[in-house]
Design an enzyme around this catalytic site. Structure first.
Site, PDB file in Angstrom:
ATOM      1  N   TYR A   2     -15.621  25.672   1.989  1.00  0.00           N
ATOM      2  CA  TYR A   2     -16.197  24.461   1.112  1.00  0.00           C
ATOM      3  C   TYR A   2     -15.038  24.504   0.679  1.00  0.00           C
ATOM      4  O   TYR A   2     -13.875  23.359   0.398  1.00  0.00           O
ATOM      5  CB  TYR A   2     -17.091  24.183   1.353  1.00  0.00           C
ATOM      6  N   GLU A  50       0.771  -1.522  -0.114  1.00  0.00           N
ATOM      7  CA  GLU A  50      -0.060   0.223  -0.462  1.00  0.00           C
ATOM      8  C   GLU A  50       0.999   1.302  -0.004  1.00  0.00           C
ATOM      9  O   GLU A  50       0.377   2.172  -0.765  1.00  0.00           O
ATOM     10  CB  GLU A  50      -0.828   0.203   0.961  1.00  0.00           C
ATOM     11  N   LYS A  72     -11.396   3.480   1.717  1.00  0.00           N
ATOM     12  CA  LYS A  72     -10.811   2.152   0.500  1.00  0.00           C
ATOM     13  C   LYS A  72     -11.094   1.194  -0.165  1.00  0.00           C
ATOM     14  O   LYS A  72     -12.034   0.327   0.054  1.00  0.00           O
ATOM     15  CB  LYS A  72      -9.601   1.436   1.059  1.00  0.00           C
ATOM     16  N   GLU A 116      -7.386   5.320  11.133  1.00  0.00           N
ATOM     17  CA  GLU A 116      -7.705   6.564  12.009  1.00  0.00           C
ATOM     18  C   GLU A 116      -6.426   7.394  12.344  1.00  0.00           C
ATOM     19  O   GLU A 116      -7.327   8.558  13.060  1.00  0.00           O
ATOM     20  CB  GLU A 116      -6.965   5.362  13.148  1.00  0.00           C
TER      21      GLU A 116
END
Length: 121
Positions: A54, A22, A100, A74
Site C-alpha cells: 500500500y 480551481e 472535494k 470522474e
C-alpha cells in the site's frame, strides 16, 4: 471473496476542476481506495510479495492527483483506477472515492465528490 486492502483519507493538493479558479488556486482532494485482493497467500506466508504494497499504491495515487490536472473528478478517478488495475496483478477490483471538501459552491456541506468501481481486466 471479500478480502480488501483500503487506503482512506489520503490528502493531496491538486488543480483539478471545471472552473478556472480551481485550476489556478487548487485545493485539497481526499482520496479513499478499496482494492479487492485475495489475501490468503499473504496471510499464510507473511511476505509482502504475496500482497499489494500500500505504500507503493499511495505513491501512485499521489503522482496522479498532484500531477496533470483533470477537468472532472470522474476523469481523475478513472486515471487512478486504471493505474492500480494495470500495475498490480493481484488487484481484482478498485473502488476510488474522491472528495472535494471546499469546492467553489455556495452552501454548507462536508464535501462533494464521486465514487467509481472498476474491475481489472
Amino acid at each position: 471473496m471479500k478480502d480488501i486492502i483500503f487506503l482512506n483519507g489520503m490528502r493531496f493538493y491538486g488543480y483539478h476542476g471545471a472552473l478556472s479558479a480551481e485550476n489556478e488556486i487548487g485545493q485539497i482532494f481526499v482520496v479513499d481506495l478499496t482494492l479487492k485482493v485475495d489475501l490468503k497467500d499473504a496471510g499464510k506466508s507473511d511476505d509482502v510479495k504475496d500482497t499489494v504494497h500500500y505504500g507503493e499504491v499511495f505513491e501512485d495515487v499521489k503522482s496522479i492527483v498532484e500531477g496533470e490536472p483533470s477537468n472532472l473528478l470522474e476523469h481523475l478517478a478513472e486515471r487512478i483506477a486504471k493505474r492500480i488495475n494495470s500495475h498490480y496483478n493481484r488487484v481484482m477490483e478498485t473502488k476510488v472515492r474522491i472528495t472535494k471538501e471546499n469546492p467553489p459552491i455556495s452552501g454548507h456541506y462536508d464535501g462533494v465528490g464521486i465514487e467509481i468501481v472498476r474491475e481489472s481486466h
